[in-house]
Design an enzyme around this catalytic site. Sequence first.
Site, PDB file in Angstrom:
ATOM      1  CG  PHE A  31      30.234 -27.105 -15.859  1.00  0.00           C
ATOM      2  CD1 PHE A  31      29.805 -28.417 -15.827  1.00  0.00           C
ATOM      3  CD2 PHE A  31      30.748 -26.564 -14.705  1.00  0.00           C
ATOM      4  CE1 PHE A  31      29.886 -29.182 -14.681  1.00  0.00           C
ATOM      5  CE2 PHE A  31      30.833 -27.313 -13.538  1.00  0.00           C
ATOM      6  CZ  PHE A  31      30.401 -28.621 -13.530  1.00  0.00           C
ATOM      7  CB  ILE A 103      35.020 -33.352  -9.951  1.00  0.00           C
ATOM      8  CG1 ILE A 103      33.707 -33.337 -10.751  1.00  0.00           C
ATOM      9  CG2 ILE A 103      35.456 -31.934  -9.607  1.00  0.00           C
ATOM     10  CD1 ILE A 103      32.503 -32.831  -9.941  1.00  0.00           C
ATOM     11  CG  HIS A 119      37.858 -27.359 -10.035  1.00  0.00           C
ATOM     12  ND1 HIS A 119      37.539 -27.160 -11.366  1.00  0.00           N
ATOM     13  CD2 HIS A 119      38.471 -26.226  -9.628  1.00  0.00           C
ATOM     14  CE1 HIS A 119      37.955 -25.951 -11.730  1.00  0.00           C
ATOM     15  NE2 HIS A 119      38.525 -25.369 -10.707  1.00  0.00           N
ATOM     16  CB  CYS A 148      28.262 -39.200   8.801  1.00  0.00           C
ATOM     17  SG  CYS A 148      29.617 -40.126   9.502  1.00  0.00           S
ATOM     18  CG  ASN A 212      40.023 -26.353 -26.311  1.00  0.00           C
ATOM     19  OD1 ASN A 212      39.539 -27.226 -25.593  1.00  0.00           O
ATOM     20  ND2 ASN A 212      39.463 -25.179 -26.472  1.00  0.00           N
ATOM     21  CG  LEU A 230      42.194 -33.531 -25.586  1.00  0.00           C
ATOM     22  CD1 LEU A 230      41.596 -33.247 -24.220  1.00  0.00           C
ATOM     23  CD2 LEU A 230      43.702 -33.611 -25.493  1.00  0.00           C
TER      24      LEU A 230
END
Length: 243
Positions: A31, A103, A119, A148, A212, A230
């Site tokens: 983000f 997410i 989240h 739905c 990081n 990472l």
Amino acid sequence: MDSLQAILDRGQDIVFFGGAGISTESGIPDFRSSAGLYATATPDSPAPEYLLSHECLEHDPESFFDFHRTSLLHPKARPNRAHQALARLEEVGKLSAVITQNIDGLHQAAGSRRVLELHGSAQRNRCIDCGQVQDMRFMLDSTGVPRCPICRGMVRPDVVLYGEPLDQRVMDAAIEAILACDVLIVGGTSLNVYPAAGLVNFYQGRDLVLINRDPTAHDGQASLVLHQDLGPTLGDAVDSLLG
Ligand code: ZN
């Protein structure tokens, strides 16, 4: 200073706490970095914070779902070496939980079983009226406001939006895991976003490892700080340890 491999070797209850940085290597933009969602937003479109908010879902659901489908769903993204390394550590009994701010569901796709999603997950969607669960494909294939198939209620992503509280059961489980572990690896997060970032303060174990790209406010407390990517960092350490 101990190497990451040495810390992983002596760790008996490792917990990983991660943020967007673990998934950027899988092609999912974060983000806040220079290439992230906020930086690439156009001036005449609403702010991403608004498009990711409960308020937008309530008042302008068309814009909410357009943004969700185009900017937050990455059906082609695959786990990278970091996700895979963590799944291996769990498989051999050294890692007890992954706590994530993401997410994207990539930890589960790599094989991790105990994933605490602070989240929520874009892999799950839920009818706000009858609770029927739908997968990511349902959301991708829908247009406008998804409805739905059973009751025509609105189907929304099972993610925590701005203006919504975190799931307290997930937070409690994350705190419990952090209190119990002897190695905490924090990766791919600048630890700026509260309340999730406050989780690190519960840690009482021996080794705190921070991986990081950029420095974080907790660098001074860590037994090992790696300003590296990472995937290769965790991947190489776990490969060396487990063969
Ligand atoms: Zn329904």
